[in-house]
Enzyme design. Structure first.
Site, PDB file in Angstrom:
ATOM      1  N   GLU A 248      17.392  -4.151  69.936  1.00  8.52           N
ATOM      2  CA  GLU A 248      17.825  -3.387  68.751  1.00  8.52           C
ATOM      3  C   GLU A 248      17.883  -4.242  67.491  1.00  8.52           C
ATOM      4  O   GLU A 248      17.628  -3.750  66.396  1.00  8.52           O
ATOM      5  CB  GLU A 248      19.195  -2.744  69.003  1.00  8.52           C
TER       6      GLU A 248
ATOM      7  N   GLN B 110      30.365   2.898  77.091  1.00  8.05           N
ATOM      8  CA  GLN B 110      29.514   2.596  75.926  1.00  8.05           C
ATOM      9  C   GLN B 110      30.060   3.205  74.633  1.00  8.05           C
ATOM     10  O   GLN B 110      29.300   3.594  73.750  1.00  8.05           O
ATOM     11  CB  GLN B 110      28.063   3.028  76.170  1.00  8.05           C
TER      12      GLN B 110
ATOM     13  N   LYS C  96      27.346  12.619  70.629  1.00  8.99           N
ATOM     14  CA  LYS C  96      26.297  13.222  71.449  1.00  8.99           C
ATOM     15  C   LYS C  96      26.353  14.759  71.421  1.00  8.99           C
ATOM     16  O   LYS C  96      25.298  15.418  71.413  1.00  8.99           O
ATOM     17  CB  LYS C  96      26.388  12.720  72.890  1.00  8.99           C
TER      18      LYS C  96
END
Length: 568
Positions: free
Chosen positions: A52, A115, A164
Protein backbone atom coordinates in the site's frame (compact mmCIF):
# COMPACT_ATOMS: atom_id res chain seq x y z
CA UNK A 1 -32.15 10.01 -10.33
CA UNK A 2 -31.08 6.41 -9.90
CA UNK A 3 -30.82 4.32 -6.76
CA UNK A 4 -27.26 3.02 -6.38
CA UNK A 5 -25.27 1.35 -3.64
CA UNK A 6 -22.28 3.07 -2.04
CA UNK A 7 -19.72 1.30 -4.21
CA UNK A 8 -21.54 2.35 -7.36
CA UNK A 9 -21.83 5.92 -6.09
CA UNK A 10 -18.08 6.03 -5.37
CA UNK A 11 -17.18 4.84 -8.86
CA UNK A 12 -19.63 7.28 -10.48
CA UNK A 13 -18.12 10.13 -8.44
CA UNK A 14 -14.60 9.10 -9.50
CA UNK A 15 -15.76 9.21 -13.12
CA UNK A 16 -17.26 12.66 -12.51
CA UNK A 17 -13.82 13.82 -11.37
CA UNK A 18 -12.14 12.45 -14.49
CA UNK A 19 -10.22 9.78 -12.60
CA UNK A 20 -8.70 7.30 -15.05
CA UNK A 21 -6.28 5.46 -12.75
CA UNK A 22 -6.32 4.20 -9.17
CA UNK A 23 -3.39 2.63 -7.31
CA UNK A 24 -4.32 0.23 -4.56
CA UNK A 25 -4.51 -3.12 -2.82
CA UNK A 26 -7.72 -5.01 -1.98
CA UNK A 27 -8.95 -6.43 1.33
CA UNK A 28 -12.08 -7.40 3.17
CA UNK A 29 -13.40 -3.92 3.98
CA UNK A 30 -13.19 -2.78 0.34
CA UNK A 31 -14.36 -5.93 -1.45
CA UNK A 32 -17.60 -4.25 -2.50
CA UNK A 33 -15.61 -1.37 -4.00
CA UNK A 34 -13.31 -3.74 -5.86
CA UNK A 35 -16.26 -5.67 -7.21
CA UNK A 36 -17.62 -2.43 -8.66
CA UNK A 37 -14.23 -1.41 -10.04
CA UNK A 38 -14.16 -4.77 -11.83
CA UNK A 39 -17.34 -3.76 -13.65
CA UNK A 40 -15.76 -0.46 -14.72
CA UNK A 41 -12.25 -1.63 -15.56
CA UNK A 42 -12.58 -0.24 -19.10
CA UNK A 43 -13.12 3.26 -17.67
CA UNK A 44 -10.91 3.29 -14.56
CA UNK A 45 -7.60 1.43 -14.64
CA UNK A 46 -6.58 -0.13 -11.33
CA UNK A 47 -2.88 -0.72 -10.69
CA UNK A 48 -2.21 -3.39 -8.06
CA UNK A 49 0.99 -2.38 -6.29
CA UNK A 50 3.09 -4.73 -4.18
CA UNK A 51 2.40 -2.77 -0.98
CA UNK A 52 0.00 0.00 0.00
CA UNK A 53 2.88 2.42 0.59
CA UNK A 54 3.82 1.88 -3.06
CA UNK A 55 0.23 2.73 -4.02
CA UNK A 56 0.38 6.04 -2.15
CA UNK A 57 3.74 6.95 -3.71
CA UNK A 58 2.46 5.96 -7.16
CA UNK A 59 -0.60 8.20 -6.72
CA UNK A 60 1.75 10.97 -5.59
CA UNK A 61 4.04 10.54 -8.62
CA UNK A 62 1.03 10.43 -10.94
CA UNK A 63 -0.23 13.71 -9.43
CA UNK A 64 3.12 15.52 -9.60
CA UNK A 65 3.79 14.49 -13.20
CA UNK A 66 0.31 15.16 -14.60
CA UNK A 67 -1.00 17.95 -12.36
CA UNK A 68 -4.16 15.90 -11.71
CA UNK A 69 -5.36 14.55 -8.36
CA UNK A 70 -3.80 11.15 -7.62
CA UNK A 71 -5.99 8.43 -6.10
CA UNK A 72 -5.02 5.45 -3.94
CA UNK A 73 -7.22 2.82 -2.30
CA UNK A 74 -6.62 0.47 0.61
CA UNK A 75 -8.52 -1.72 3.00
CA UNK A 76 -8.98 -1.14 6.73
CA UNK A 77 -6.43 -1.69 9.50
CA UNK A 78 -2.92 -2.41 8.21
CA UNK A 79 -3.96 -1.55 4.66
CA UNK A 80 -4.88 1.94 5.78
CA UNK A 81 -1.87 2.41 8.06
CA UNK A 82 0.47 1.32 5.25
CA UNK A 83 -0.67 4.42 3.34
CA UNK A 84 0.37 6.77 6.14
CA UNK A 85 3.96 7.47 5.02
CA UNK A 86 2.77 8.16 1.48
CA UNK A 87 0.04 10.49 2.75
CA UNK A 88 2.54 12.35 4.97
CA UNK A 89 4.91 12.64 2.02
CA UNK A 90 2.17 14.19 -0.14
CA UNK A 91 1.21 16.54 2.69
CA UNK A 92 4.74 17.86 3.18
CA UNK A 93 5.19 18.49 -0.56
CA UNK A 94 1.66 19.85 -1.24
CA UNK A 95 0.61 17.07 -3.62
CA UNK A 96 -3.10 16.75 -4.53
CA UNK A 97 -4.15 13.24 -3.57
CA UNK A 98 -7.30 11.47 -2.40
CA UNK A 99 -6.67 8.39 -0.29
CA UNK A 100 -9.72 6.14 0.04
CA UNK A 101 -9.81 3.53 2.79
CA UNK A 102 -12.39 1.01 3.86
CA UNK A 103 -13.30 0.43 7.48
CA UNK A 104 -15.31 -2.09 9.45
CA UNK A 105 -19.10 -1.83 9.50
CA UNK A 106 -20.62 1.10 11.40
CA UNK A 107 -21.95 -1.24 14.09
CA UNK A 108 -18.40 -2.55 14.70
CA UNK A 109 -16.68 0.81 15.06
CA UNK A 110 -15.03 1.46 18.42
CA UNK A 111 -15.09 -2.21 19.44
CA UNK A 112 -11.51 -3.16 18.49
CA UNK A 113 -12.99 -5.21 15.67
CA UNK A 114 -10.77 -7.24 13.33
CA UNK A 115 -8.66 -4.86 11.19
CA UNK A 116 -10.26 -1.79 12.74
CA UNK A 117 -8.14 1.36 12.98
CA UNK A 118 -9.22 4.97 13.48
CA UNK A 119 -7.39 6.02 10.31
CA UNK A 120 -9.08 9.44 10.34
CA UNK A 121 -7.56 10.06 13.76
CA UNK A 122 -4.17 8.71 12.70
CA UNK A 123 -3.96 10.92 9.61
CA UNK A 124 -5.44 14.12 11.00
CA UNK A 125 -2.05 15.89 11.31
CA UNK A 126 -0.92 14.87 7.80
CA UNK A 127 -3.97 15.65 5.65
CA UNK A 128 -5.58 18.87 4.49
CA UNK A 129 -8.85 17.32 5.64
CA UNK A 130 -10.24 13.88 6.25
CA UNK A 131 -13.65 12.26 6.46
CA UNK A 132 -15.26 9.11 7.78
CA UNK A 133 -18.46 8.26 5.90
CA UNK A 134 -21.04 6.34 7.94
CA UNK A 135 -24.14 7.30 5.92
CA UNK A 136 -24.42 6.40 2.24
CA UNK A 137 -26.49 9.56 1.62
CA UNK A 138 -23.42 11.65 2.45
CA UNK A 139 -20.97 9.68 0.29
CA UNK A 140 -21.27 11.53 -3.04
CA UNK A 141 -21.04 14.97 -1.42
CA UNK A 142 -18.03 13.84 0.60
CA UNK A 143 -16.14 12.48 -2.41
CA UNK A 144 -16.75 15.69 -4.36
CA UNK A 145 -15.59 17.80 -1.43
CA UNK A 146 -12.48 15.65 -1.01
CA UNK A 147 -11.36 16.23 -4.59
CA UNK A 148 -12.07 19.95 -4.41
CA UNK A 149 -10.13 20.34 -1.15
CA UNK A 150 -7.20 18.27 -2.45
CA UNK A 151 -6.79 20.40 -5.59
CA UNK A 152 -7.69 23.90 -4.41
CA UNK A 153 -5.49 26.55 -2.80
CA UNK A 154 -2.31 24.94 -1.57
CA UNK A 155 -2.91 21.33 -2.68
CA UNK A 156 -2.57 18.34 -0.40
CA UNK A 157 -3.89 14.90 0.48
CA UNK A 158 -7.42 14.22 1.69
CA UNK A 159 -8.46 10.93 3.26
CA UNK A 160 -11.95 9.45 2.89
CA UNK A 161 -12.66 6.49 5.18
CA UNK A 162 -15.80 4.53 4.26
CA UNK A 163 -17.40 1.93 6.48
CA UNK A 164 -18.17 -1.39 4.79
CA UNK A 165 -21.96 -1.12 5.23
CA UNK A 166 -21.94 2.20 3.36
CA UNK A 167 -20.38 0.48 0.34
CA UNK A 168 -23.42 -1.86 0.23
CA UNK A 169 -26.27 0.43 1.33
CA UNK A 170 -28.34 2.23 -1.29
CA UNK A 171 -29.62 5.74 -1.86
CA UNK A 172 -30.52 8.04 -4.73
CA UNK A 173 -27.62 9.37 -6.76
CA UNK A 174 -27.70 12.40 -9.04
CA UNK A 175 -24.81 13.00 -11.41
CA UNK A 176 -23.06 16.36 -11.06
CA UNK A 177 -21.13 18.33 -13.68
CA UNK A 178 -18.00 18.98 -11.67
CA UNK A 179 -16.49 21.50 -14.11
CA UNK A 180 -19.70 23.53 -14.08
CA UNK A 181 -19.89 23.39 -10.28
CA UNK A 182 -16.28 24.65 -10.00
CA UNK A 183 -16.78 27.68 -12.24
CA UNK A 184 -17.43 30.03 -9.33
CA UNK A 185 -15.45 33.26 -9.78
CA UNK A 186 -12.22 33.27 -7.80
CA UNK A 187 -11.72 36.39 -5.71
CA UNK A 188 -8.31 38.03 -5.64
CA UNK A 189 -6.65 37.66 -2.25
CA UNK A 190 -4.10 40.41 -2.96
CA UNK A 191 -4.44 44.14 -3.48
CA UNK A 192 -3.18 46.78 -5.92
CA UNK A 193 -1.44 48.49 -3.01
CA UNK A 194 0.59 45.34 -2.30
CA UNK A 195 1.51 45.02 -5.97
CA UNK A 196 2.58 48.67 -6.09
CA UNK A 197 4.81 48.18 -3.02
CA UNK A 198 6.35 45.08 -4.60
CA UNK A 199 7.02 46.93 -7.85
CA UNK A 200 8.66 49.75 -5.88
CA UNK A 201 10.93 47.31 -4.02
CA UNK A 202 11.97 45.71 -7.32
CA UNK A 203 12.63 49.09 -8.96
CA UNK A 204 14.95 50.17 -6.10
CA UNK A 205 16.97 46.95 -5.96
CA UNK A 206 20.57 46.93 -7.20
CA UNK A 207 21.40 43.30 -6.38
CA UNK A 208 18.15 41.30 -6.68
CA UNK A 209 17.82 37.51 -6.50
CA UNK A 210 14.76 35.40 -7.33
CA UNK A 211 14.22 32.23 -5.28
CA UNK A 212 11.74 29.61 -6.52
CA UNK A 213 10.01 26.98 -4.40
CA UNK A 214 7.54 24.18 -5.05
CA UNK A 215 4.62 26.61 -5.26
CA UNK A 216 6.11 27.97 -8.48
CA UNK A 217 5.68 24.51 -10.02
CA UNK A 218 2.20 23.88 -8.60
CA UNK A 219 0.87 27.21 -9.88
CA UNK A 220 2.16 26.49 -13.43
CA UNK A 221 3.83 29.92 -13.33
CA UNK A 222 6.92 29.16 -15.44
CA UNK A 223 5.99 31.61 -18.25
CA UNK A 224 5.28 34.43 -15.81
CA UNK A 225 8.52 33.65 -13.95
CA UNK A 226 10.53 33.87 -17.18
CA UNK A 227 8.92 37.25 -17.87
CA UNK A 228 9.73 38.43 -14.32
CA UNK A 229 13.37 37.34 -14.62
CA UNK A 230 13.74 39.22 -17.91
CA UNK A 231 12.11 42.35 -16.47
CA UNK A 232 14.21 42.28 -13.28
CA UNK A 233 17.47 41.17 -14.92
CA UNK A 234 18.06 39.03 -11.84
CA UNK A 235 19.80 35.71 -11.14
CA UNK A 236 17.64 32.75 -10.14
CA UNK A 237 18.04 29.96 -7.60
CA UNK A 238 15.59 27.30 -6.49
CA UNK A 239 14.83 24.77 -3.81
CA UNK A 240 14.71 21.05 -4.51
CA UNK A 241 10.94 21.40 -4.99
CA UNK A 242 11.23 24.38 -7.34
CA UNK A 243 13.38 22.73 -10.02
CA UNK A 244 12.03 23.21 -13.53
CA UNK A 245 10.02 26.33 -12.73
CA UNK A 246 12.84 28.21 -14.47
CA UNK A 247 15.06 26.84 -17.22
CA UNK A 248 18.10 25.21 -15.62
CA UNK A 249 20.15 25.84 -18.78
CA UNK A 250 19.62 29.61 -18.69
CA UNK A 251 22.72 31.73 -17.95
CA UNK A 252 20.82 33.49 -15.14
CA UNK A 253 20.25 30.20 -13.33
CA UNK A 254 22.66 29.72 -10.42
CA UNK A 255 21.53 26.30 -9.17
CA UNK A 256 19.99 25.13 -5.95
CA UNK A 257 20.16 27.04 -2.68
CA UNK A 258 20.76 25.53 0.76
CA UNK A 259 22.59 22.68 2.42
CA UNK A 260 23.82 21.21 -0.86
CA UNK A 261 23.24 24.27 -2.98
CA UNK A 262 25.88 25.87 -5.16
CA UNK A 263 28.29 28.39 -3.67
CA UNK A 264 27.06 30.93 -6.22
CA UNK A 265 23.42 30.55 -5.17
CA UNK A 266 24.22 30.59 -1.46
CA UNK A 267 26.61 33.53 -1.62
CA UNK A 268 24.27 35.53 -3.88
CA UNK A 269 21.47 35.27 -1.31
CA UNK A 270 23.93 36.42 1.35
CA UNK A 271 25.00 39.41 -0.76
CA UNK A 272 21.71 40.48 -2.40
CA UNK A 273 19.70 43.55 -1.42
CA UNK A 274 16.34 42.10 -2.51
CA UNK A 275 15.20 38.48 -2.37
CA UNK A 276 11.99 37.73 -4.25
CA UNK A 277 10.63 34.42 -2.97
CA UNK A 278 7.97 32.62 -5.02
CA UNK A 279 6.05 29.72 -3.49
CA UNK A 280 8.67 28.61 -0.96
CA UNK A 281 8.38 27.86 2.74
CA UNK A 282 11.92 28.68 3.92
CA UNK A 283 12.79 25.11 4.92
CA UNK A 284 15.68 24.73 7.35
CA UNK A 285 17.58 22.83 4.62
CA UNK A 286 17.30 25.95 2.47
CA UNK A 287 17.97 28.76 4.95
CA UNK A 288 20.53 27.33 7.33
CA UNK A 289 20.61 29.64 10.34
CA UNK A 290 17.46 31.75 9.85
CA UNK A 291 18.85 34.63 11.91
CA UNK A 292 21.52 35.20 9.25
CA UNK A 293 19.48 34.29 6.18
CA UNK A 294 19.56 37.03 3.50
CA UNK A 295 20.51 39.46 6.25
CA UNK A 296 21.49 42.26 3.82
CA UNK A 297 18.27 41.98 1.83
CA UNK A 298 14.69 43.06 1.90
CA UNK A 299 12.50 40.00 1.33
CA UNK A 300 9.36 39.91 -0.84
CA UNK A 301 7.42 36.69 -0.29
CA UNK A 302 4.59 35.58 -2.62
CA UNK A 303 2.73 32.48 -1.47
CA UNK A 304 -0.80 31.08 -1.59
CA UNK A 305 -0.69 29.83 2.00
CA UNK A 306 -0.91 32.59 4.63
CA UNK A 307 0.37 30.13 7.24
CA UNK A 308 3.79 30.22 5.56
CA UNK A 309 4.14 34.00 5.77
CA UNK A 310 6.61 34.99 8.52
CA UNK A 311 6.60 31.41 9.86
CA UNK A 312 10.30 30.63 9.52
CA UNK A 313 11.74 33.89 8.19
CA UNK A 314 10.42 37.40 8.79
CA UNK A 315 9.80 39.21 5.50
CA UNK A 316 9.45 42.87 4.52
CA UNK A 317 6.46 42.42 2.22
CA UNK A 318 4.19 39.45 1.63
CA UNK A 319 1.55 38.93 -1.03
CA UNK A 320 -0.93 36.16 -0.43
CA UNK A 321 -2.06 34.52 -3.64
CA UNK A 322 -1.37 32.01 -6.38
CA UNK A 323 2.09 32.75 -7.80
CA UNK A 324 0.86 32.72 -11.40
CA UNK A 325 -2.04 35.07 -10.64
CA UNK A 326 0.14 37.49 -8.68
CA UNK A 327 2.91 37.62 -11.29
CA UNK A 328 0.44 38.21 -14.12
CA UNK A 329 -0.54 41.45 -12.38
CA UNK A 330 2.86 42.35 -10.91
CA UNK A 331 4.70 42.01 -14.24
CA UNK A 332 2.40 44.67 -15.75
CA UNK A 333 3.66 47.17 -13.19
CA UNK A 334 7.38 46.58 -13.77
CA UNK A 335 9.74 48.42 -16.08
CA UNK A 336 12.72 46.59 -17.52
CA UNK A 337 15.73 46.73 -15.19
CA UNK A 338 19.42 46.35 -15.95
CA UNK A 339 21.90 45.09 -13.37
CA UNK A 340 25.07 44.56 -15.45
CA UNK A 341 27.52 44.87 -12.56
CA UNK A 342 25.57 42.43 -10.37
CA UNK A 343 25.13 39.92 -13.19
CA UNK A 344 28.84 40.13 -14.00
CA UNK A 345 29.61 39.37 -10.35
CA UNK A 346 27.25 36.35 -10.50
CA UNK A 347 28.96 35.13 -13.69
CA UNK A 348 32.37 35.46 -12.00
CA UNK A 349 31.17 33.37 -9.05
CA UNK A 350 29.74 30.75 -11.42
CA UNK A 351 33.14 30.49 -13.10
CA UNK A 352 34.98 30.41 -9.77
CA UNK A 353 32.71 27.89 -8.02
CA UNK A 354 31.56 25.25 -10.54
CA UNK A 355 30.15 21.95 -9.34
CA UNK A 356 32.95 19.39 -9.39
CA UNK A 357 33.38 15.64 -9.05
CA UNK A 358 36.20 13.09 -9.41
CA UNK A 359 36.53 12.79 -13.17
CA UNK A 360 38.96 9.88 -13.20
CA UNK A 361 36.47 7.35 -11.81
CA UNK A 362 32.86 6.19 -12.11
CA UNK A 363 30.71 8.43 -9.93
CA UNK A 364 27.06 9.25 -9.47
CA UNK A 365 27.47 12.79 -10.90
CA UNK A 366 29.20 11.46 -14.03
CA UNK A 367 26.44 8.92 -14.67
CA UNK A 368 23.75 11.58 -14.18
CA UNK A 369 25.49 14.02 -16.52
CA UNK A 370 25.64 11.30 -19.18
CA UNK A 371 21.99 10.49 -18.54
CA UNK A 372 21.15 14.15 -19.11
CA UNK A 373 23.19 14.25 -22.32
CA UNK A 374 21.70 11.06 -23.78
CA UNK A 375 18.11 11.95 -22.85
CA UNK A 376 18.72 15.53 -24.07
CA UNK A 377 17.14 16.63 -20.80
CA UNK A 378 13.79 15.33 -22.00
CA UNK A 379 12.92 12.86 -19.24
CA UNK A 380 11.00 12.81 -15.99
CA UNK A 381 13.43 12.07 -13.18
CA UNK A 382 12.20 10.65 -9.89
CA UNK A 383 14.50 10.02 -6.96
CA UNK A 384 14.68 8.39 -3.59
CA UNK A 385 16.40 10.34 -0.79
CA UNK A 386 20.09 10.78 -0.11
CA UNK A 387 23.28 11.48 -2.03
CA UNK A 388 21.87 10.40 -5.40
CA UNK A 389 18.95 12.81 -4.82
CA UNK A 390 21.32 15.74 -4.40
CA UNK A 391 23.37 14.68 -7.44
CA UNK A 392 20.13 14.52 -9.44
CA UNK A 393 19.37 18.09 -8.33
CA UNK A 394 22.87 19.29 -9.16
CA UNK A 395 23.84 17.51 -12.38
CA UNK A 396 20.61 16.95 -14.33
CA UNK A 397 19.27 20.18 -15.80
CA UNK A 398 15.51 20.72 -15.54
CA UNK A 399 14.11 23.10 -18.12
CA UNK A 400 10.42 22.30 -17.63
CA UNK A 401 8.13 22.00 -14.58
CA UNK A 402 6.99 18.61 -13.25
CA UNK A 403 10.14 16.85 -14.47
CA UNK A 404 11.77 16.23 -11.06
CA UNK A 405 9.68 14.12 -8.68
CA UNK A 406 11.33 13.86 -5.30
CA UNK A 407 10.50 13.72 -1.60
CA UNK A 408 11.50 17.17 -0.43
CA UNK A 409 9.78 17.79 2.90
CA UNK A 410 9.51 14.33 4.45
CA UNK A 411 12.67 12.87 2.92
CA UNK A 412 11.14 9.45 2.28
CA UNK A 413 13.52 6.66 1.39
CA UNK A 414 11.55 4.31 -0.86
CA UNK A 415 9.49 7.06 -2.50
CA UNK A 416 10.92 7.16 -5.99
CA UNK A 417 10.21 3.74 -7.46
CA UNK A 418 6.48 3.91 -6.74
CA UNK A 419 6.42 7.55 -7.90
CA UNK A 420 8.12 6.65 -11.18
CA UNK A 421 5.51 3.96 -11.86
CA UNK A 422 2.71 6.46 -11.21
CA UNK A 423 4.34 9.09 -13.41
CA UNK A 424 4.94 6.64 -16.26
CA UNK A 425 1.34 5.43 -16.17
CA UNK A 426 0.09 9.02 -16.06
CA UNK A 427 2.34 10.09 -18.95
CA UNK A 428 2.94 6.92 -21.00
CA UNK A 429 4.73 8.77 -23.81
CA UNK A 430 7.42 10.23 -21.54
CA UNK A 431 10.67 8.57 -20.50
CA UNK A 432 10.64 8.15 -16.72
CA UNK A 433 13.84 7.32 -14.81
CA UNK A 434 14.12 6.66 -11.09
CA UNK A 435 17.45 7.30 -9.37
CA UNK A 436 18.05 5.40 -6.14
CA UNK A 437 20.74 4.50 -3.66
CA UNK A 438 21.07 0.87 -2.60
CA UNK A 439 19.74 1.69 0.86
CA UNK A 440 16.63 3.37 -0.55
CA UNK A 441 16.09 0.63 -3.10
CA UNK A 442 15.93 -1.95 -0.32
CA UNK A 443 13.08 -0.01 1.32
CA UNK A 444 10.52 -0.61 -1.44
CA UNK A 445 12.25 -2.76 -4.06
CA UNK A 446 9.14 -4.97 -4.11
CA UNK A 447 7.57 -2.41 -6.46
CA UNK A 448 9.89 -3.71 -9.19
CA UNK A 449 7.38 -6.55 -9.34
CA UNK A 450 4.64 -3.99 -10.08
CA UNK A 451 6.67 -2.51 -12.93
CA UNK A 452 7.31 -5.99 -14.28
CA UNK A 453 3.68 -7.12 -13.99
CA UNK A 454 2.34 -4.14 -15.94
CA UNK A 455 5.42 -3.85 -18.19
CA UNK A 456 5.84 -0.22 -17.13
CA UNK A 457 8.86 1.05 -19.12
CA UNK A 458 10.64 2.88 -16.31
CA UNK A 459 14.41 2.80 -15.91
CA UNK A 460 15.46 2.04 -12.33
CA UNK A 461 19.03 3.17 -11.59
CA UNK A 462 20.59 2.03 -8.31
CA UNK A 463 23.85 3.64 -7.23
CA UNK A 464 25.40 0.87 -5.16
CA UNK A 465 28.11 1.92 -2.72
CA UNK A 466 27.16 -0.70 -0.10
CA UNK A 467 26.58 2.03 2.51
CA UNK A 468 23.93 4.51 3.60
CA UNK A 469 25.84 7.21 1.77
CA UNK A 470 24.40 10.45 3.12
CA UNK A 471 24.37 9.27 6.73
CA UNK A 472 27.92 7.98 6.32
CA UNK A 473 28.99 11.35 4.89
CA UNK A 474 27.74 13.04 8.06
CA UNK A 475 29.53 10.43 10.17
CA UNK A 476 32.73 11.21 8.26
CA UNK A 477 32.47 14.97 8.69
CA UNK A 478 30.85 15.38 12.09
CA UNK A 479 31.09 12.07 14.01
CA UNK A 480 34.80 11.25 13.89
CA UNK A 481 34.34 8.55 11.21
CA UNK A 482 32.43 6.33 13.62
CA UNK A 483 30.41 4.41 11.04
CA UNK A 484 27.59 3.13 13.22
CA UNK A 485 25.11 0.94 11.27
CA UNK A 486 25.74 2.49 7.85
CA UNK A 487 27.48 -0.46 6.18
CA UNK A 488 25.09 -2.49 4.01
CA UNK A 489 25.39 -6.09 2.87
CA UNK A 490 27.70 -6.67 -0.08
CA UNK A 491 26.27 -10.13 -0.77
CA UNK A 492 23.07 -9.08 -2.57
CA UNK A 493 23.06 -9.40 -6.36
CA UNK A 494 20.57 -6.73 -7.41
CA UNK A 495 20.94 -7.59 -11.09
CA UNK A 496 19.83 -11.17 -10.43
CA UNK A 497 16.96 -9.84 -8.34
CA UNK A 498 15.73 -7.76 -11.28
CA UNK A 499 16.28 -10.63 -13.71
CA UNK A 500 14.24 -12.93 -11.48
CA UNK A 501 11.29 -10.66 -12.34
CA UNK A 502 12.11 -10.87 -16.06
CA UNK A 503 13.41 -7.31 -16.07
CA UNK A 504 16.33 -6.47 -18.37
CA UNK A 505 19.22 -5.65 -16.06
CA UNK A 506 22.74 -4.23 -16.37
CA UNK A 507 25.67 -3.68 -14.02
CA UNK A 508 28.03 -0.77 -14.63
CA UNK A 509 31.46 -0.80 -12.96
CA UNK A 510 33.50 1.45 -15.30
CA UNK A 511 33.00 4.88 -16.87
CA UNK A 512 33.52 3.34 -20.29
CA UNK A 513 30.39 1.18 -19.88
CA UNK A 514 28.00 4.03 -19.07
CA UNK A 515 27.02 5.30 -22.52
CA UNK A 516 26.28 1.91 -24.05
CA UNK A 517 24.15 0.80 -21.09
CA UNK A 518 22.12 4.02 -21.00
CA UNK A 519 21.51 3.81 -24.76
CA UNK A 520 20.30 0.20 -24.45
CA UNK A 521 18.03 1.14 -21.55
CA UNK A 522 16.50 4.04 -23.47
CA UNK A 523 15.72 1.77 -26.41
CA UNK A 524 14.09 -0.96 -24.28
CA UNK A 525 10.32 -1.46 -24.46
CA UNK A 526 9.75 -2.57 -20.85
CA UNK A 527 11.24 -1.88 -17.42
CA UNK A 528 15.04 -1.76 -17.15
CA UNK A 529 17.28 -2.04 -14.11
CA UNK A 530 20.79 -0.53 -13.95
CA UNK A 531 23.16 -1.05 -11.03
CA UNK A 532 25.95 1.54 -10.94
CA UNK A 533 28.77 0.49 -8.62
CA UNK A 534 30.42 3.53 -7.01
CA UNK A 535 32.91 4.13 -4.22
CA UNK A 536 31.60 4.30 -0.66
CA UNK A 537 33.55 7.49 0.02
CA UNK A 538 31.89 9.47 -2.78
CA UNK A 539 30.24 12.53 -1.21
CA UNK A 540 27.94 15.43 -2.08
CA UNK A 541 29.57 18.84 -2.41
CA UNK A 542 29.28 21.69 -1.57
CA UNK A 543 27.72 21.51 1.89
CA UNK A 544 26.44 23.73 4.68
CA UNK A 545 26.58 22.20 8.19
CA UNK A 546 23.19 21.96 9.92
CA UNK A 547 22.40 25.24 11.69
CA UNK A 548 25.27 27.12 10.02
CA UNK A 549 24.83 30.10 7.70
CA UNK A 550 24.87 29.99 3.90
CA UNK A 551 28.12 31.98 4.06
CA UNK A 552 29.72 28.89 5.61
CA UNK A 553 29.20 26.73 2.49
CA UNK A 554 32.27 24.56 2.00
CA UNK A 555 33.55 22.27 -0.74
CA UNK A 556 35.72 19.17 -0.76
CA UNK A 557 38.68 21.40 -1.66
CA UNK A 558 37.97 23.53 1.41
CA UNK A 559 38.00 20.42 3.62
CA UNK A 560 41.32 19.22 2.18
CA UNK A 561 42.83 22.68 2.60
CA UNK A 562 41.68 22.81 6.21
CA UNK A 563 43.11 19.33 6.90
CA UNK A 564 46.42 20.30 5.30
CA UNK A 565 46.67 23.42 7.48
CA UNK A 566 45.88 21.36 10.59
CA UNK A 567 48.76 18.97 9.80
CA UNK A 568 51.20 21.89 9.63
Amino acid sequence: MAELNGSQILVECLKEQGVDTIFGYPGGAVLNLYDELYRHQDEIKHILTSHEQGAAHAADGYARATGKVGVCLATSGPGATNLVTGIANAYMDSVPMVAITGNVGTNLLGKDSFQEVDIAGVTMPITKHNFIVKDVKKLAKTIRRAFKIAASGRPGPVLVDITKDVTANKCEYKKEDVKKADKAKKEKSFTEKELDKAAEMIAKAKRPVIFLGGGAIISEAHKEIKALVDLMDAPVCDSLMGKGAFDGTDKRYMGMIGMHGTKTANFSVTECDLLVVLGARFSDRVTGNTKSFAKRAKILHIDIDPAEINKNVKVDLSIEGDVKDVLKELNKKLTKQSHDEWMEHIAEMQAKYPLRYHENELTGPYFIEELYRLTKGDAIISTEVGQHQMWAAQFYKYSKPRTLLTSGGLGTMGYGLGASIGAQIGLPNKQVINLAGDGCFRMNMNELATAAHYNVPIIEVVFNNNVLGMVRQWQTLFYGKRYSQTLLSQDIDYVKLAESMNIKAFRVTKKEEVDEVIKKALKAKGPVFIEVVIDKNESVWPMVPAGATLEETFSEEDVKEKEAKAKK
